[in-house]
Write a protein that holds these residues in place. Sequence first.
Motif, mmCIF file in Angstrom:
data_model
loop_
_atom_site.group_PDB
_atom_site.id
_atom_site.type_symbol
_atom_site.label_atom_id
_atom_site.label_comp_id
_atom_site.label_asym_id
_atom_site.label_seq_id
_atom_site.Cartn_x
_atom_site.Cartn_y
_atom_site.Cartn_z
ATOM 1 N N CYS A 12 0.892 -1.255 -0.031
ATOM 2 C CA CYS A 12 0.057 -0.033 -0.045
ATOM 3 C C CYS A 12 0.763 1.076 0.037
ATOM 4 O O CYS A 12 1.922 1.222 0.841
ATOM 5 N N TYR A 23 0.204 2.117 8.837
ATOM 6 C CA TYR A 23 -0.761 1.233 8.002
ATOM 7 C C TYR A 23 -1.212 0.015 8.778
ATOM 8 O O TYR A 23 -0.291 -0.692 9.729
ATOM 9 N N THR A 24 -2.540 -0.351 8.932
ATOM 10 C CA THR A 24 -2.846 -1.447 10.043
ATOM 11 C C THR A 24 -3.801 -2.290 8.802
ATOM 12 O O THR A 24 -4.753 -2.151 8.262
ATOM 13 N N TRP A 25 -3.496 -3.735 8.692
ATOM 14 C CA TRP A 25 -3.881 -4.768 8.014
ATOM 15 C C TRP A 25 -4.854 -5.594 8.901
ATOM 16 O O TRP A 25 -4.297 -6.055 9.809
ATOM 17 N N THR A 26 -5.995 -5.790 8.631
ATOM 18 C CA THR A 26 -7.033 -6.796 9.143
ATOM 19 C C THR A 26 -7.082 -7.953 8.419
ATOM 20 O O THR A 26 -7.700 -7.682 7.300
ATOM 21 N N LEU A 27 -6.959 -9.116 8.849
ATOM 22 C CA LEU A 27 -6.882 -10.405 7.968
ATOM 23 C C LEU A 27 -8.160 -11.180 8.429
ATOM 24 O O LEU A 27 -8.606 -10.943 9.611
ATOM 25 N N SER A 37 3.338 -3.013 3.866
ATOM 26 C CA SER A 37 3.337 -4.356 2.941
ATOM 27 C C SER A 37 2.604 -5.404 3.740
ATOM 28 O O SER A 37 3.025 -5.431 4.675
ATOM 29 N N LEU A 38 1.836 -6.084 3.225
ATOM 30 C CA LEU A 38 1.396 -7.281 3.688
ATOM 31 C C LEU A 38 1.861 -8.453 2.917
ATOM 32 O O LEU A 38 1.950 -8.565 1.868
ATOM 33 N N TYR A 51 -10.224 -8.711 3.590
ATOM 34 C CA TYR A 51 -8.985 -8.137 4.143
ATOM 35 C C TYR A 51 -9.139 -6.655 4.039
ATOM 36 O O TYR A 51 -9.858 -6.196 3.189
ATOM 37 N N GLN A 52 -8.652 -6.058 4.867
ATOM 38 C CA GLN A 52 -8.910 -4.641 5.254
ATOM 39 C C GLN A 52 -7.497 -3.787 5.466
ATOM 40 O O GLN A 52 -6.698 -4.242 6.294
ATOM 41 N N VAL A 53 -7.250 -2.525 4.797
ATOM 42 C CA VAL A 53 -6.090 -1.960 5.196
ATOM 43 C C VAL A 53 -6.250 -0.587 5.654
ATOM 44 O O VAL A 53 -7.271 0.069 4.891
ATOM 45 N N ASP A 72 -9.314 3.755 4.115
ATOM 46 C CA ASP A 72 -9.156 2.548 4.145
ATOM 47 C C ASP A 72 -9.619 1.885 2.862
ATOM 48 O O ASP A 72 -10.276 2.454 2.047
#
Length: 89
Positions: A12, A23-27, A37-38, A51-53, A72
């Motif tokens: 991202c 940056y916060t990723w929710t899987l 980066s995820l 998935y959400q960023v 987001d």
Amino acid sequence: MVTRGSTLIITCNSTSNPSPPIYTWTLPGSTILIGASLNVTDIQPSRSGQYQVLVWNRMTPTGGTSRNGTSDAIFTVDVQCMLIMSYHR
């Protein structure tokens, strides 16, 4: 779509002032990761889903009140199994 056992990499990029944003990723399964980066190695079908960023930063203007800026994106990852067929006579 991603093949089971492969590596999923999503990066991202954002422009913010002030920098850098967070940056916060929710899987799926509520796993939370931090970073631009995820990277999910050896991905399995259990990782299919939404998935959400979330990208955010905080701005404090001179003589003003601090404010958070956020943006987001939500997307779906579908992990597929590779079908290997063999033919025997």
